[in-house]
Design a protein around this motif. Structure first.
Motif, PDB file in Angstrom:
ATOM      1  N   LEU A  10     -39.394  -3.552  78.183  1.00 16.25           N
ATOM      2  CA  LEU A  10     -38.398  -4.811  78.009  1.00 16.25           C
ATOM      3  C   LEU A  10     -38.048  -4.965  76.445  1.00 16.25           C
ATOM      4  CD1 LEU A  10     -37.264  -7.529  78.742  1.00 16.25           C
ATOM      5  CD2 LEU A  10     -39.502  -8.537  78.284  1.00 16.25           C
ATOM      6  N   VAL A  11     -36.831  -4.791  76.341  1.00 12.70           N
ATOM      7  CA  VAL A  11     -36.349  -4.907  74.933  1.00 12.70           C
ATOM      8  C   VAL A  11     -35.704  -6.577  75.042  1.00 12.70           C
ATOM      9  CG1 VAL A  11     -34.714  -3.964  73.182  1.00 12.70           C
ATOM     10  CG2 VAL A  11     -35.881  -2.448  74.927  1.00 12.70           C
ATOM     11  N   MET A  12     -36.067  -7.244  73.917  1.00 11.91           N
ATOM     12  CA  MET A  12     -35.300  -8.408  73.962  1.00 11.91           C
ATOM     13  C   MET A  12     -34.922  -8.537  72.461  1.00 11.91           C
ATOM     14  SD  MET A  12     -37.110 -12.307  74.386  1.00 11.91           S
ATOM     15  CE  MET A  12     -37.641 -11.567  76.116  1.00 11.91           C
ATOM     16  N   THR A  30     -40.322 -16.873  76.541  1.00  8.75           N
ATOM     17  CA  THR A  30     -40.282 -15.442  75.769  1.00  8.75           C
ATOM     18  C   THR A  30     -41.722 -14.894  75.778  1.00  8.75           C
ATOM     19  OG1 THR A  30     -38.402 -15.843  74.574  1.00  8.75           O
ATOM     20  CG2 THR A  30     -40.065 -14.146  73.870  1.00  8.75           C
ATOM     21  N   ILE A  31     -42.753 -15.789  75.468  1.00  9.05           N
ATOM     22  CA  ILE A  31     -44.110 -15.305  75.222  1.00  9.05           C
ATOM     23  C   ILE A  31     -44.834 -15.208  76.705  1.00  9.05           C
ATOM     24  CG2 ILE A  31     -46.542 -16.230  74.537  1.00  9.05           C
ATOM     25  CD1 ILE A  31     -45.174 -17.664  72.326  1.00  9.05           C
ATOM     26  N   GLU A  32     -44.411 -15.883  77.843  1.00 10.00           N
ATOM     27  CA  GLU A  32     -44.726 -16.019  79.189  1.00 10.00           C
ATOM     28  C   GLU A  32     -44.129 -14.747  79.688  1.00 10.00           C
ATOM     29  OE1 GLU A  32     -43.964 -18.131  83.523  1.00 10.00           O
ATOM     30  OE2 GLU A  32     -43.540 -19.277  81.529  1.00 10.00           O
ATOM     31  N   SER A  33     -42.868 -14.436  79.359  1.00 10.90           N
ATOM     32  CA  SER A  33     -42.338 -13.238  79.939  1.00 10.90           C
ATOM     33  C   SER A  33     -42.690 -11.728  79.543  1.00 10.90           C
ATOM     34  CB  SER A  33     -40.835 -13.258  79.726  1.00 10.90           C
ATOM     35  OG  SER A  33     -40.145 -14.335  80.458  1.00 10.90           O
ATOM     36  N   ILE A  81     -40.843  -4.760  73.320  1.00 12.12           N
ATOM     37  CA  ILE A  81     -40.171  -4.696  71.890  1.00 12.12           C
ATOM     38  C   ILE A  81     -39.191  -5.908  71.716  1.00 12.12           C
ATOM     39  CG2 ILE A  81     -38.636  -2.937  72.343  1.00 12.12           C
ATOM     40  CD1 ILE A  81     -39.482  -1.833  69.390  1.00 12.12           C
ATOM     41  N   VAL A  82     -39.593  -6.968  70.920  1.00  8.47           N
ATOM     42  CA  VAL A  82     -38.574  -7.815  70.520  1.00  8.47           C
ATOM     43  C   VAL A  82     -37.923  -7.280  69.105  1.00  8.47           C
ATOM     44  CG1 VAL A  82     -38.430 -10.094  69.480  1.00  8.47           C
ATOM     45  CG2 VAL A  82     -39.961  -9.462  71.483  1.00  8.47           C
ATOM     46  N   VAL A  83     -36.463  -7.501  69.151  1.00  6.71           N
ATOM     47  CA  VAL A  83     -35.740  -6.849  68.107  1.00  6.71           C
ATOM     48  C   VAL A  83     -34.839  -7.697  67.229  1.00  6.71           C
ATOM     49  CG1 VAL A  83     -33.782  -5.264  67.656  1.00  6.71           C
ATOM     50  CG2 VAL A  83     -35.705  -4.903  69.444  1.00  6.71           C
ATOM     51  N   ASN A  84     -35.104  -7.972  66.094  1.00  2.05           N
ATOM     52  CA  ASN A  84     -34.426  -8.986  65.183  1.00  2.05           C
ATOM     53  C   ASN A  84     -33.399  -8.411  64.661  1.00  2.05           C
ATOM     54  OD1 ASN A  84     -33.433 -10.554  63.126  1.00  2.05           O
ATOM     55  ND2 ASN A  84     -35.361 -11.815  63.091  1.00  2.05           N
ATOM     56  N   CYS A 111     -31.942  -9.890  77.113  1.00  2.00           N
ATOM     57  CA  CYS A 111     -32.963  -8.974  77.585  1.00  2.00           C
ATOM     58  C   CYS A 111     -32.259  -7.901  78.281  1.00  2.00           C
ATOM     59  CB  CYS A 111     -33.841  -9.724  78.591  1.00  2.00           C
ATOM     60  SG  CYS A 111     -34.660 -11.400  78.135  1.00  2.00           S
ATOM     61  N   PHE A 112     -33.203  -6.778  77.946  1.00  2.00           N
ATOM     62  CA  PHE A 112     -32.747  -5.535  78.606  1.00  2.00           C
ATOM     63  C   PHE A 112     -33.987  -4.733  79.109  1.00  2.00           C
ATOM     64  CE2 PHE A 112     -29.167  -6.166  75.492  1.00  2.00           C
ATOM     65  CZ  PHE A 112     -28.339  -5.622  75.747  1.00  2.00           C
TER      66      PHE A 112
END
Length: 199
Positions: free
Chosen positions: A56-58, A74-77, A89-92, A140-141
């Motif tokens: 999961l890329v967010m 977001t945390i739950e998912s 991986i969360v992307v800024n 999300c991807f």
């Protein structure tokens, strides 16, 4: 909450306009080996973050009103994904705000406050966002274990109120993916702030 009304409306209107071509469903994971700086200080790629059942890329940030509204989800998912052996991986990609609210130090503090258990990385020059065609936060991807995109879009169908959401798009996609089914709803519309590129 009422004070957020106008900023949320403005962000939604701006978020309707896409600036780059979005990665199509079925496409291979782009820039899978691109190393990005994680809040831990380590260099991490999408390939490094992949789990047994996919990734999961967010695309997210620290201060967008929609990110704030979605933060618990977001945390739950993300925790749900990890439980399904899907990497997270969360992307800024907010390169234009790197000297302010989306600085590396601000990211570290934000992740600590939110209890992130996954990678939160700096997308320098919005390189990954450009490759994905990502335009909003959150967006999300979801990729399967072979690195193919199976879902793109929002966490659920109500950006303003989690309790009023009638369908949890991302959760449904993860359930279908890990049960060997084809993802039934492959694309939904993300509502959020635009990614702040330096271009």
């Amino acid at each position: 909450m009422k004070k957020l009304g106008f900023p949320l409306l403005l962000a939604a209107l701006v978020g309707l306009f896409a600036f780059t071509e979005v990665l199509p469903i079925g496409a291979s994971m782009p820039k899978a080996e691109l190393k990005m700086t994680d809040i831990s200080g380590k260099q991490v790629s999408l390939k490094d973050a992949v789990g047994t059942n996919g990734l999961l890329v967010m695309f997210s940030c620290n201060t967008c009103p929609f990110v704030v509204k979605y933060q618990e989800r977001t945390i739950e998912s993300s925790n749900y994904a990890l439980g399904k052996k899907i990497g997270v991986i969360v992307v800024n990609s907010n390169e234009a705000q790197r000297g302010a609210d989306d600085s590396f130090d601000a990211m570290k503090e934000y992740a600590k406050t939110q209890g992130y258990k996954w990678n939160y990385v700096v997308d320098k020059n919005s390189e990954l966002a450009d490759a994905f065609g990502a335009n909003r936060t959150p967006e999300c991807f979801l990729f399967d274990k072979s690195g193919k995109l199976v879902y793109h879009g929002a966490i659920d169908d109500n950006a303003n109120d989690a309790a009023a959401a009638t369908r949890k798009h991302l959760k449904e996609a993860m359930d279908e993916l890990t049960s060997g089914k084809e993802v039934s709803v492959k694309e939904t519309r993300s509502v959020g702030c635009t990614i702040k590129r330096v271009k």
